[in-house]
Design an enzyme around this catalytic site. Sequence first.
Site, short mmCIF file in Angstrom:
data_model
loop_
_atom_site.label_atom_id
_atom_site.label_comp_id
_atom_site.label_asym_id
_atom_site.label_seq_id
_atom_site.Cartn_x
_atom_site.Cartn_y
_atom_site.Cartn_z
N ASP A 11 1.15 -7.02 3.28
CA ASP A 11 2.36 -6.55 2.59
C ASP A 11 3.25 -5.86 3.61
O ASP A 11 2.79 -5.45 4.69
CB ASP A 11 2.01 -5.56 1.47
N SER A 12 4.53 -5.72 3.26
CA SER A 12 5.46 -5.00 4.13
C SER A 12 5.02 -3.55 4.31
O SER A 12 5.33 -2.93 5.32
CB SER A 12 6.85 -5.03 3.52
N TYR A 59 11.04 -4.70 3.21
CA TYR A 59 11.54 -6.05 3.48
C TYR A 59 12.58 -6.48 2.44
O TYR A 59 13.32 -7.43 2.66
CB TYR A 59 10.38 -7.07 3.37
N GLY A 60 12.57 -5.78 1.30
CA GLY A 60 13.32 -6.26 0.12
C GLY A 60 14.81 -6.46 0.31
O GLY A 60 15.42 -7.23 -0.42
N CYS A 111 2.86 -9.61 -1.36
CA CYS A 111 4.23 -9.11 -1.30
C CYS A 111 5.10 -10.20 -1.91
O CYS A 111 5.09 -11.35 -1.44
CB CYS A 111 4.60 -8.89 0.17
N ASN A 112 5.83 -9.85 -2.95
CA ASN A 112 6.67 -10.85 -3.62
C ASN A 112 7.81 -11.30 -2.72
O ASN A 112 8.19 -12.46 -2.73
CB ASN A 112 7.24 -10.26 -4.91
N GLU A 136 7.76 4.40 -0.84
CA GLU A 136 7.39 4.48 0.58
C GLU A 136 7.58 5.91 1.10
O GLU A 136 6.95 6.32 2.07
CB GLU A 136 8.23 3.51 1.43
N CYS A 174 7.04 -6.74 -8.03
CA CYS A 174 6.95 -6.13 -6.69
C CYS A 174 5.66 -5.34 -6.69
O CYS A 174 5.38 -4.58 -7.63
CB CYS A 174 8.14 -5.22 -6.44
N THR A 175 4.88 -5.52 -5.63
CA THR A 175 3.54 -4.93 -5.63
C THR A 175 3.56 -3.41 -5.49
O THR A 175 2.55 -2.75 -5.68
CB THR A 175 2.69 -5.57 -4.52
N HIS A 176 4.72 -2.85 -5.17
CA HIS A 176 4.83 -1.39 -5.12
C HIS A 176 4.94 -0.77 -6.53
O HIS A 176 4.60 0.39 -6.72
CB HIS A 176 6.10 -0.97 -4.36
N1 DGL Z 1 5.89 -4.89 -2.08
C1 DGL Z 1 6.79 -5.90 -1.71
C2 DGL Z 1 7.04 -6.87 -2.83
O1 DGL Z 1 6.14 -7.12 -3.60
C3 DGL Z 1 8.03 -5.61 -0.96
C4 DGL Z 1 8.59 -4.29 -0.86
C5 DGL Z 1 9.62 -4.24 0.23
O2 DGL Z 1 9.21 -4.22 1.38
O3 DGL Z 1 10.82 -4.22 -0.07
O4 DGL Z 1 8.10 -7.43 -2.93
#
Ligand code: DGL
Length: 272
Positions: free
Chosen positions: A8-9, A40-41, A71-72, A156, A190-192
């Site tokens: 994941d990011s 990364y989003g 990570c989506n 984060e 989003c996995t967060h």
């Molecule tokens: N957790 C990641 C996702 O599922 C990305 C979060 C990010 O880096 O913006 O998209």
Amino acid sequence: MSPIGVFDSGYGGLTILREIRRRLPQYDYLYLGDNARAPYGTRSFDVVYDFTLQAVRRLFDEGCPLVILACNTASAKALRSIQQRDLPHIDPTRRVLGVIIPTVEALDDISSTRHVGVVATPGTINSHSYAIETAKLYPDISMAEVACPMWVPLIENNEAAGDGADYFVKKYCDEMLAKDPEIDTLLLGCTHYPLLMEKIRAYMPSDIRILPQGELVAESLADYLRRHPEMETRLSKTGEARYLTTENPEKFDTLATLFLDTPVASTRIHLD
Ligand code: DGL
């Protein structure tokens, strides 16, 4: 060791790792968080692809025969190119899997109004991957998409439980309800986002189901390994998990412990 790589990011993929380990505790896992370059989003397609490919190569070098892009954003922007363009050259016997298709596959049994909402990063939403994959599998489901650019930075920066988070959680929940008041399911794309679960629950009507991806991805991986014994037998099985981060490891360990409810000791690496 031939662990399953989980990428994941940042920290978000830990919500997927937690469910995968609960479902498949016998395997070894190697987690890689590119925390130094997260989020990364909001990054462009090419950048997310480059960063993700570097991470996948690194996990391959560490001995992972199978990598999950937990990570989506990376699944939406890099997975297809890596599977089709890069894997045949790097090593056609290894596999890289994402989180979007396993999540979409589960929707059929879940939504009765056939109106589903997805909240995700701007990268995932702008790719329309959820709407496109849902239309392919279940054309009768309408998918309302809302980008939540502020949610990952809050998490984060360890502000998910703070008062400031309420403003942005309510803002995007209201946006979703205005976009489609008929949704019966809100997908956390989003996995967060499971880290914001309590607040999202508070701002969504109680009859709307809030759906994190972890269990869906874990079940889909279990099914994949059942169908692919040639991969299953390559994986080492001592039940260990190791953690790599591109940021300061003490910082990673502190926040990762929040995600996993168990102490983590990571190692710092450089990706290029
Ligand atoms: N957790 C990641 C996702 O599922 C990305 C979060 C990010 O880096 O913006 O998209």
